[in-house]
Design a protein around this motif. Structure first.
Motif, PDB file in Angstrom:
ATOM      1  N   LEU A 115      47.882  42.294  27.593  1.00  0.00           N
ATOM      2  CA  LEU A 115      48.411  41.595  28.755  1.00  0.00           C
ATOM      3  C   LEU A 115      47.373  40.647  29.344  1.00  0.00           C
ATOM      4  CD1 LEU A 115      50.663  41.198  30.826  1.00  0.00           C
ATOM      5  CD2 LEU A 115      49.699  43.112  32.126  1.00  0.00           C
ATOM      6  N   VAL A 116      46.165  41.138  29.513  1.00  0.00           N
ATOM      7  CA  VAL A 116      45.100  40.297  30.072  1.00  0.00           C
ATOM      8  C   VAL A 116      44.818  39.107  29.162  1.00  0.00           C
ATOM      9  CG1 VAL A 116      42.660  40.221  30.710  1.00  0.00           C
ATOM     10  CG2 VAL A 116      44.051  42.207  31.339  1.00  0.00           C
ATOM     11  N   ASP A 117      44.752  39.359  27.852  1.00  0.00           N
ATOM     12  CA  ASP A 117      44.476  38.268  26.913  1.00  0.00           C
ATOM     13  C   ASP A 117      45.603  37.231  26.909  1.00  0.00           C
ATOM     14  OD1 ASP A 117      42.159  39.559  26.261  1.00  0.00           O
ATOM     15  OD2 ASP A 117      42.943  40.476  24.424  1.00  0.00           O
ATOM     16  N   THR A 118      46.846  37.695  26.990  1.00  0.00           N
ATOM     17  CA  THR A 118      47.989  36.769  26.969  1.00  0.00           C
ATOM     18  C   THR A 118      48.006  35.884  28.200  1.00  0.00           C
ATOM     19  OG1 THR A 118      49.304  38.341  25.678  1.00  0.00           O
ATOM     20  CG2 THR A 118      50.498  36.616  26.860  1.00  0.00           C
ATOM     21  N   ILE A 119      47.851  36.490  29.374  1.00  0.00           N
ATOM     22  CA  ILE A 119      47.881  35.704  30.607  1.00  0.00           C
ATOM     23  C   ILE A 119      46.690  34.762  30.673  1.00  0.00           C
ATOM     24  CG2 ILE A 119      47.832  35.833  33.115  1.00  0.00           C
ATOM     25  CD1 ILE A 119      49.282  38.477  32.953  1.00  0.00           C
ATOM     26  N   HIS A 120      45.537  35.228  30.239  1.00  0.00           N
ATOM     27  CA  HIS A 120      44.344  34.371  30.256  1.00  0.00           C
ATOM     28  C   HIS A 120      44.536  33.165  29.344  1.00  0.00           C
ATOM     29  CE1 HIS A 120      40.166  33.161  30.484  1.00  0.00           C
ATOM     30  NE2 HIS A 120      40.094  33.182  29.160  1.00  0.00           N
ATOM     31  N   PHE A 121      45.127  33.370  28.173  1.00  0.00           N
ATOM     32  CA  PHE A 121      45.370  32.255  27.252  1.00  0.00           C
ATOM     33  C   PHE A 121      46.327  31.249  27.893  1.00  0.00           C
ATOM     34  CE2 PHE A 121      47.157  29.905  23.779  1.00  0.00           C
ATOM     35  CZ  PHE A 121      46.154  29.835  22.815  1.00  0.00           C
ATOM     36  N   MET A 122      47.367  31.744  28.559  1.00  0.00           N
ATOM     37  CA  MET A 122      48.334  30.851  29.186  1.00  0.00           C
ATOM     38  C   MET A 122      47.695  30.046  30.310  1.00  0.00           C
ATOM     39  SD  MET A 122      51.287  31.097  27.702  1.00  0.00           S
ATOM     40  CE  MET A 122      52.244  30.289  28.965  1.00  0.00           C
ATOM     41  N   GLU A 123      46.763  30.643  31.045  1.00  0.00           N
ATOM     42  CA  GLU A 123      46.143  29.949  32.172  1.00  0.00           C
ATOM     43  C   GLU A 123      45.177  28.853  31.734  1.00  0.00           C
ATOM     44  OE1 GLU A 123      46.271  33.334  35.695  1.00  0.00           O
ATOM     45  OE2 GLU A 123      44.477  33.161  34.444  1.00  0.00           O
ATOM     46  N   TYR A 130      47.314  47.326  35.813  1.00  0.00           N
ATOM     47  CA  TYR A 130      46.210  47.594  36.730  1.00  0.00           C
ATOM     48  C   TYR A 130      44.967  46.812  36.305  1.00  0.00           C
ATOM     49  CZ  TYR A 130      48.761  51.435  38.988  1.00  0.00           C
ATOM     50  OH  TYR A 130      49.680  52.170  39.698  1.00  0.00           O
ATOM     51  N   ALA A 131      44.720  46.740  35.032  1.00  0.00           N
ATOM     52  CA  ALA A 131      43.553  45.997  34.541  1.00  0.00           C
ATOM     53  C   ALA A 131      43.658  44.529  34.944  1.00  0.00           C
ATOM     54  CB  ALA A 131      43.449  46.128  33.027  1.00  0.00           C
ATOM     55  N   TRP A 132      44.887  43.958  34.802  1.00  0.00           N
ATOM     56  CA  TRP A 132      45.068  42.557  35.190  1.00  0.00           C
ATOM     57  C   TRP A 132      44.848  42.374  36.697  1.00  0.00           C
ATOM     58  CZ3 TRP A 132      44.796  37.777  34.282  1.00  0.00           C
ATOM     59  CH2 TRP A 132      45.464  36.834  35.069  1.00  0.00           C
ATOM     60  N   GLY A 133      45.387  43.287  37.518  1.00  0.00           N
ATOM     61  CA  GLY A 133      45.225  43.169  38.962  1.00  0.00           C
ATOM     62  C   GLY A 133      43.785  43.345  39.407  1.00  0.00           C
ATOM     63  N   LEU A 134      43.110  44.361  38.891  1.00  0.00           N
ATOM     64  CA  LEU A 134      41.711  44.577  39.260  1.00  0.00           C
ATOM     65  C   LEU A 134      40.828  43.410  38.826  1.00  0.00           C
ATOM     66  CD1 LEU A 134      41.314  48.384  38.407  1.00  0.00           C
ATOM     67  CD2 LEU A 134      41.233  47.323  40.682  1.00  0.00           C
ATOM     68  N   LEU A 135      41.155  42.808  37.704  1.00  0.00           N
ATOM     69  CA  LEU A 135      40.400  41.652  37.246  1.00  0.00           C
ATOM     70  C   LEU A 135      40.536  40.495  38.247  1.00  0.00           C
ATOM     71  CD1 LEU A 135      38.716  40.330  34.993  1.00  0.00           C
ATOM     72  CD2 LEU A 135      40.865  39.639  33.921  1.00  0.00           C
ATOM     73  N   GLN A 136      41.720  40.315  38.797  1.00  0.00           N
ATOM     74  CA  GLN A 136      41.925  39.249  39.774  1.00  0.00           C
ATOM     75  C   GLN A 136      41.156  39.508  41.070  1.00  0.00           C
ATOM     76  OE1 GLN A 136      46.352  39.433  39.542  1.00  0.00           O
ATOM     77  NE2 GLN A 136      46.227  37.241  39.114  1.00  0.00           N
ATOM     78  N   ILE A 137      41.180  40.756  41.551  1.00  0.00           N
ATOM     79  CA  ILE A 137      40.442  41.075  42.777  1.00  0.00           C
ATOM     80  C   ILE A 137      38.935  40.957  42.523  1.00  0.00           C
ATOM     81  CG2 ILE A 137      39.978  42.848  44.493  1.00  0.00           C
ATOM     82  CD1 ILE A 137      42.757  41.556  44.639  1.00  0.00           C
ATOM     83  N   ALA A 138      38.488  41.364  41.344  1.00  0.00           N
ATOM     84  CA  ALA A 138      37.064  41.242  41.017  1.00  0.00           C
ATOM     85  C   ALA A 138      36.637  39.777  41.014  1.00  0.00           C
ATOM     86  CB  ALA A 138      36.786  41.882  39.660  1.00  0.00           C
ATOM     87  N   LYS A 139      37.502  38.882  40.545  1.00  0.00           N
ATOM     88  CA  LYS A 139      37.182  37.452  40.567  1.00  0.00           C
ATOM     89  C   LYS A 139      37.081  36.931  41.999  1.00  0.00           C
ATOM     90  CE  LYS A 139      39.261  36.223  36.101  1.00  0.00           C
ATOM     91  NZ  LYS A 139      40.355  35.463  35.427  1.00  0.00           N
ATOM     92  N   ALA A 140      37.978  37.394  42.870  1.00  0.00           N
ATOM     93  CA  ALA A 140      37.931  36.964  44.265  1.00  0.00           C
ATOM     94  C   ALA A 140      36.656  37.452  44.942  1.00  0.00           C
ATOM     95  CB  ALA A 140      39.164  37.481  45.006  1.00  0.00           C
TER      96      ALA A 140
END
Length: 805
Positions: free
Chosen positions: A288-296, A130-140
């Motif tokens: 999860l957020v840190d891992t995906i952010h590092f990969m991006e 949920y944190a990862w998803g909400l972070l994406q919507i917040a960016k949009a």
């Protein structure tokens, strides 16, 4: 496709039949009056999503809002906003009623509410996702409010969809409008389609349509309120029915609660900007957020950071939601490896995570990336691929291996790194079964011929082991030309004792491929020599092999001369089975020095009778892998009469290659072609005499043959003189025939001991008396190897020394 783009730009419809997509089943939920369908492309069958809005009243405000949503979705591009592909508007006549339908085609997505139910996450993994998803919507939302000065006006659970990689994306842009704050000339057209939004999702100023307060508020005020509504619906698991429900904070995580309350402030000017939510919220700080952010942002990281991250990733992946790892992190990792931004340790993480995929998905999503990596010039990537080939080798098709993988792997055979050469050799255990006969005969065997005289003793040993394992994949003609020469001429004469032991066991394991004639004339004479080998393990293997091959010959004798010269016994079959276990334990584990303990443990666990010998040999290979090739495992005692393996340019090969196959290296001409075939006359007189005697019965010499006609010379000259090329069998027979029982005067120039020796024509191959001093080795012709002093030898080994086999 161009005509449909023209339709979109022109604003006219071309008809649903001309839509280049197939409309499938609808989802149970969608925002507003839209219907969300599954769909596929007519061109390639790729999945898409199709949104449709249909009204009979052409003046209906929903159609106008829908057209606004199409225009906004086509022009606003952001990674966290739904990707637009195509749109069209169709007018149909049903009786006297006209119906207008708008179609929007996007990337394949699924409503968030349905995806949450499908995933079924809970606890820490649910909060991380949920944190990862909400972070994406917040960016949009932040992009629309702060960068584009736009107001979405419709942020809620229904306006969020999820992609196939489990990313959250914002859509439902029907209400989207420019923010006209502090614009006195504005005519009040901002958010003209806000009437489509439910009252429960509107802040108080929008409910009252107080545009003066709205225009004087920050651009993010309305959408920050919508973010608060989205957070409530996600964590409560129910749709928001009235504004008062937002006060129920029991389901909101404690780390997110302060930000949640700021987003829903009653004063628009004090509401939390979504950009501040992204930067400061404690809730978004998790693995999860840190891992995906590092990969991006991987391309922005230095090599040290990448190496550290990828070494931790395999263990980290165990703690993350499995679906997120497979659908989000794994594709990111595969893409990073394919385009060169990931370090070699990333391959270990990729293979570990891909092991969780079904076989079909692995072949579709991961295998193409692995095949492309074989063309990499990064040596670390090549090493990692070879080290883990057992994890994916079975999934590679024969065509892919033969055409795309092997040409790149073969470069490792001639690499300057001994470690990479050995890994390349080991990889053939998985790849050889999928190679064509053309590739095996024309390329692979040439490389193995060079590796059997490699400077590293462990590589020479493993080459013999590999040949024993892949013998079944060779055609019959190649086996007859290669195997016996490789195992007897090369392996059994190696100065490295485990290499000799490997040669003996390889012969035993491939015994079913040899006929009785080859066993009696070529294999047994070569193995018997090793029964007095300085190494006890080699002697034990040699005695075992002698017993096995003698049993075959004995069975042939007992069966009688029925014309069946190729007798396959149960012992031969068990030999093959035992080599498989033996070869796997050695071929897989022999390598780096720190693996000695594991090699010993694996070797001791096998059920083969010579398991202890195998383990001992494996440890010897490790401990002596850095020794010069002319130094044996027992440095105090060398194998009698064993030639020193030379560089890969040695002419001591295995046999003639397949005719008509284009050779890959012109310089490889002197490999197997130079090997003497068994029928060639390049052999010592003594061994030739023995073979002639084996082919013909013993008979008494003719009375007319005088003993004086028998040439008299010392044993040294007899043992080194070559027979004429065209000697017939009668001459061979006469040269070893028993002398006539007539006393013959001895030459005066020979001593008593020499006279006694010359009386006995078998003295040339008999064992010398114990007091005889060792004689230097004779220089073999055509071998490219120099002579060296040899230790005291037994007569049986002198046969092997002068043999041309």
């Amino acid at each position: 496709m161009f005509k449909f783009l023209k339709v979109v730009v022109g604003g006219s419809g071309a008809g649903v039949k001309d839509l280049p997509y197939n409309i499938g089943e609808p989802y149970s939920s969608a925002w507003g009056s839209w219907t969300h369908h599954r769909g596929t492309s007519k061109e390639d069958g790729s999945p898409v999503s199709i949104f449709s809005l249909s009204e009979t009243n052409t003046q209906d405000g929903r159609l106008a809002a829908g057209r606004n949503g199409v225009k906004r979705l086509r022009t606003v591009r952001h990674p966290n906003i739904l990707s637009f592909l195509h749109s069209t508007e169709v007018e149909t006549i049903d009786g006297s009623t006209a119906r207008v339908t708008i179609y929007i085609v996007t990337e394949p997505v699924m409503p968030l509410s349905e995806k949450i139910k499908e995933l079924g996450l809970d606890g820490r993994q649910r909060d991380e996702y949920y944190a990862w998803g909400l972070l994406q919507i917040a960016k949009a939302v932040s992009f629309l409010n702060n960068d584009c000065k736009l107001v979405h006006g419709n942020v809620c659970l229904a306006s969020v969809v999820v992609t196939q990689t489990l990313d959250w994306k914002l859509h439902a842009l029907d209400v989207l409008s420019e923010f006209e704050g502090n614009n006195d000339a504005s005519n009040g057209s901002m958010l003209q389609y806000a009437w489509l939004v439910g009252t429960q999702y509107k802040p108080m100023e929008l409910v009252k349509s107080d545009w003066s307060i709205i225009k004087n508020s920050p651009s993010w005020a309305i959408d920050s309120w919508g973010m608060g509504c989205l957070i409530y619906e996600i964590f409560s698991g129910i749709r928001l029915s009235k504004t008062e429900d937002l006060r129920n904070t029991a389901s909101i995580p404690k780390s997110l609660l302060p930000d949640y309350q700021k987003l829903l402030s009653s004063m628009p000017s004090k509401r939390l900007n979504t950009s501040k939510l992204i930067e400061n919220s404690e809730y978004f700080q998790n693995k999860l957020v840190d891992t995906i952010h590092f990969m991006e942002v991987l391309s922005l990281k230095d090599s040290v950071e990448k190496d550290t991250f990828f070494r931790k990733l395999p263990n980290l992946a165990e703690q993350l939601p499995r679906q997120i790892v497979l659908k989000k992190i794994l594709p990111l990792l595969a893409s990073a490896l394919e385009f060169g931004s990931a370090a070699a340790p990333a391959l270990t993480a990729l293979l570990k995570m891909s092991a969780w995929l079904p076989a079909e998905e692995f072949s579709l999503k991961v295998l193409p990336t692995i095949v492309k990596l074989f063309a990499s010039n990064d040596r670390a990537i090549r090493v990692a691929l070879l080290q883990h080939i057992d994890q994916y080798g079975a999934s590679l098709s024969a065509q892919v291996v033969d055409e795309h993988v092997y040409p790149h792997v073969a470069n490792g055979f001639s690499d300057t790194s001994a470690f990479l050469r050995e890994l390349t050799l080991k990889s053939m255990l998985a790849l050889a079964p999928k190679l064509s006969q053309r590739t095996i005969s024309g390329s692979l065997l040439k490389y193995l011929s060079k590796l059997q005289v490699d400077e590293e003793p462990a590589i020479r040993t493993n080459t013999t082991i590999l040949l024993g394992n892949i013998a079944s994949y060779l055609n019959e003609g190649t086996r007859r030309r290669v195997l016996i020469n490789a195992f007897t001429v090369r392996a059994l004469r190696d100065t490295f004792s485990p290499a000799r032991g490997a040669g003996v066991m390889a012969l035993c394991a491939t015994s079913s491929y040899y006929d009785v004639t080859e066993v009696a004339t070529r294999i047994l004479p070569s193995i018997v020599v090793l029964t007095i080998d300085p190494d006890s393990d080699v002697r034990a293997k040699a005695f075992q092999a002698v017993d096995q091959f003698l049993q075959r010959v004995r069975q042939y004798h007992e069966k009688g001369d029925t014309g069946e010269t190729n007798i396959t016994t149960g012992m031969g079959i068990s030999g093959n089975a035992s080599l498989l276990g033996w070869a796997m334990s050695n071929l897989t584990l022999i390598g780096r020095a720190h693996e000695q303990a594991s090699i010993a443990s694996v070797g001791s666990s096998t059920s083969h009778p010579s398991a202890a010998a195998n383990a001992h040999s494996a440890v010897d290979i490790i401990s002596t892998s850095t020794m010069p090739p002319h130094v044996s495992a027992n440095s105090s005692v060398e194998l009698v009469d064993q030639p020193v393996p030379t560089s890969p340019t040695s002419t001591d090969g295995w046999g003639e290659l397949e005719k008509g196959i284009n050779e890959e290296h012109d310089s490889d001409g002197e490999q197997w072609d130079a090997v003497e075939s068994f029928e060639e006359p390049k052999r010592s007189p003594d061994l030739a005499n023995i073979q002639a005697a084996q082919r013909r019965p013993v008979s008494q010499p003719k009375p007319s043959v005088s003993h004086s006609k028998i040439p008299v010379s010392n044993s040294r000259s007899r043992s080194t003189t070559k027979l004429p090329k065209n000697d017939d069998e009668e001459d061979l027979w006469g040269s070893i025939a028993a002398p006539a029982p007539v006393a013959t005067p001895m030459p005066n120039n020979l001593g008593t001991q020499r006279a006694n020796e010359d009386d006995d024509l078998w003295a040339a191959i008999a064992a010398p008396p114990p007091t005889t001093t060792a004689r230097p080795l004779s220089v073999g012709k055509g071998r490219g190897r120099g002579a060296r002093p040899a230790a005291q030898k037994l007569g049986a080994q002198r046969i092997n020394r002068t043999s041309g086999m």
